[in-house]
Structure formats: structure tokens, C-alpha cells
Scaffold this active site. Structure first.
Site, mmCIF file in Angstrom:
data_model
loop_
_atom_site.group_PDB
_atom_site.id
_atom_site.type_symbol
_atom_site.label_atom_id
_atom_site.label_comp_id
_atom_site.label_asym_id
_atom_site.label_seq_id
_atom_site.Cartn_x
_atom_site.Cartn_y
_atom_site.Cartn_z
ATOM 1 N N ASP A 37 18.392 -6.581 15.874
ATOM 2 C CA ASP A 37 17.084 -6.332 15.670
ATOM 3 C C ASP A 37 16.878 -4.959 16.367
ATOM 4 O O ASP A 37 17.023 -4.868 17.797
ATOM 5 C CB ASP A 37 16.141 -7.172 16.484
ATOM 6 N N THR A 63 9.654 -1.875 4.199
ATOM 7 C CA THR A 63 9.309 -0.839 3.165
ATOM 8 C C THR A 63 8.279 -1.584 2.115
ATOM 9 O O THR A 63 8.304 -0.868 1.109
ATOM 10 C CB THR A 63 10.787 -0.991 2.248
ATOM 11 N N TYR A 126 2.461 3.676 5.620
ATOM 12 C CA TYR A 126 4.086 3.728 5.346
ATOM 13 C C TYR A 126 4.570 5.110 5.775
ATOM 14 O O TYR A 126 5.468 5.285 6.604
ATOM 15 C CB TYR A 126 4.585 3.117 3.936
#
Length: 292
Positions: A37, A63, A126
Site C-alpha cells: 500500500d 484512476t 483527478y
């Protein structure tokens, strides 16, 4: 022999990247989210200490572009803040950190290809989260930030599959936006480009910094969809009465605003590697060949 490490293994790009590295007999370690992680600093430092990679390529990312609009904090945590951990590990073991970024860091207001020195101005959560990742990656003494765009590959959901799904479901008319332009990029082509850049980065600090890689040539989403349907007709997946019609982004409002023009200039990539970008049309043909 140099050792390579892929963080975020198991995704569309990372699968092709791992395959390309193995084909080249590179010493590579690939770790997925279950093994690492990247938001966990201690875990990153531990894994990096065990692996001691010469090159660390970060393919881990949030994403889902539209979801980022309502979950910007999480997107920034993964795409931005976590990269700080990778940069720290890279500095500790003199590793070259390769950070993947995106055309979404630009606002799309230009009418000529974006150069590496152009000022980012993301329109979406994003894009902001990926720009934060660029800033974090730049803290690594040895780093490459590679912006790319419009990815499609056999190992993940992408625009090609979205078009195929509509056609295979029996849809005869597809309305696709013609007012967004970019450069589609086949993930095996990007994988080869990343390896090429990483090799140069190991050799010289003159190959560090920001790069753009996307396949040639520029087109609209409409143009891309037409090429996809043509491939389907050629291969017997679609009948000749399927048509693709151009439309505008206003017809398909989405939570995240997209840059209208996000064509990336690959001039520096070409100059440093001596290699021109590959053709997305050839990549599309290979994609369908792999599908068969």
C-alpha cells in the site's frame, strides 16, 4: 544488471510493463496493492529496503476520473501524498523514481501540442491529484515524470472496450464527441517507452525530469471510435451498417471536466531516446489481434 520494481502491479499498464521487462530479461520485482500500500510510509520503506531497486516505476493510482470529483481527498492521498513515500524511499537508496502522470494536468486551452515546460492548470480533481503526485515525485533526487494520455490495452477497461460493448450489444448508431483532441496510447507501446526512458535515466542525469509520451497521431475521440468500428467490421465483429456520428461534449455532461485539447508534444522523449513514438493505429490493430 539493474533491478527494476513496479508498484501497483496488476493493472492495465503494469501488466504490459511487466511482460515487456521479462521479455527483455530484466531483473524485475512487481508488487500489487495486496503486497504494498503506497500510502503506508513504513511499508514502502520496508519493501524498498528489501528490494533495493535501481528503478522504481509507480503504476499505482486512483484512476476513476469522475469519482475523483466527489472523493478528491482520497484521490489526492493516493495520487499525490503517497508519492512522497516513494520519493523518500528513492532518495534513501539512490533509486530512479518514475512517476506516471497525465494530460489532465493541462486545461486544454492551447491549440498546439503541450510542451513539458507549459504551466499545468488542471480542470478536474483527478488532474489536481496527479499534479500533486508530480510535485511529490520531483522531491526524489533522481526522477522521471512521464505524462501520457488516452491509454488502451488488453488488461483493463478502456475506450476501445466501451465502443466494442455498444456495437456487440446491437447498437447501430454511436454518438462520440468530436471536440476533444488527444493522442491515444497503446499500453505495450508506453511500456517500451518507459523502459527506454528508464535505461537513459540510469545512464545520465540529463535524462531526468519531465517527459511526455503518447502514440502518434493526434485525433478526436470520434476519429478513434471510427477506427475501432472499422477494425470490428474488418474482423467480422460488426456489420457495415454500424455508423459513428460526431457530437459535442455538451451532449454528454460528466462530473469531471475534460481538457478540449490535450495533445502532448513528445519532442523531449524523441530527443533523449532517439526513437519516435509508435502509431496508435498499429496498436489498435495489435489490440484486436490479441483479442482474436
Amino acid at each position: 544488471m539493474s533491478r527494476w520494481m513496479i508498484a501497483g502491479a496488476g493493472g492495465m499498464l503494469s501488466t504490459d510493463l511487466l511482460r515487456a521487462m521479462r521479455e527483455r530479461d530484466l531483473d524485475v520485482i512487481a508488487v500489487g496493492i495486496d503486497e504494498l500500500d503506497i500510502t503506508n510510509r513504513d511499508a514502502v520503506l520496508h519493501v524498498a529496503e528489501q528490494a533495493r531497486p535501481d528503478v522504481l516505476i509507480n503504476c499505482a493510482a486512483y484512476t476513476k476520473v469522475d469519482d475523483c470529483e466527489t472523493d478528491e481527498a482520497e484521490a489526492t492521498r493516493i495520487n499525490g501524498e503517497a508519492v512522497t513515500n516513494l520519493a523518500e524511499a528513492a532518495n534513501r537508496w539512490n533509486t530512479l523514481l518514475v512517476q506516471l502522470s497525465t494530460d489532465f494536468v493541462f486545461d486544454g486551452s492551447k491549440s498546439r501540442p503541450y510542451e513539458i515546460a507549459d504551466t499545468p492548470a488542471p480542470l478536474s480533481a483527478y488532474g489536481r491529484s496527479k499534479l500533486a503526485g508530480e510535485v511529490a515525485a520531483a522531491a526524489a533526487r533522481r526522477h522521471q515524470i512521464v505524462r501520457t494520455a488516452w491509454l488502451f490495452g488488453r488488461n483493463g477497461w478502456n475506450f476501445v472496450e466501451a465502443i466494442r460493448k455498444q456495437v456487440l450489444s446491437g447498437k447501430k448508431e454511436l454518438h462520440v464527441v468530436d471536440d476533444q483532441r488527444g493522442r491515444p496510447t497503446y499500453t505495450p507501446h508506453l511500456a517500451a517507452a518507459l523502459i527506454r526512458l528508464g535505461m537513459r535515466g540510469l545512464e545520465s542525469a540529463s535524462a531526468h525530469g519531465i517527459f511526455h509520451y503518447a502514440d502518434e497521431e493526434e485525433c478526436s475521440w470520434f476519429d478513434f471510435a471510427v477506427a475501432i468500428v472499422e477494425q470490428m467490421i474488418e474482423r467480422g465483429e460488426a456489420s457495415r451498417d454500424v455508423v459513428v456520428l460526431p457530437t459535442t461534449s455538451d451532449r454528454f455532461p460528466r462530473p469531471a471536466k475534460r481538457p478540449a485539447y490535450s495533445v502532448l508534444s513528445t519532442e523531449r522523449y524523441e530527443r533523449v531516446t532517439g526513437v519516435a513514438p509508435e502509431s496508435w493505429r498499429e496498436g489498435l490493430s495489435s489490440y484486436f489481434g490479441a483479442a482474436g
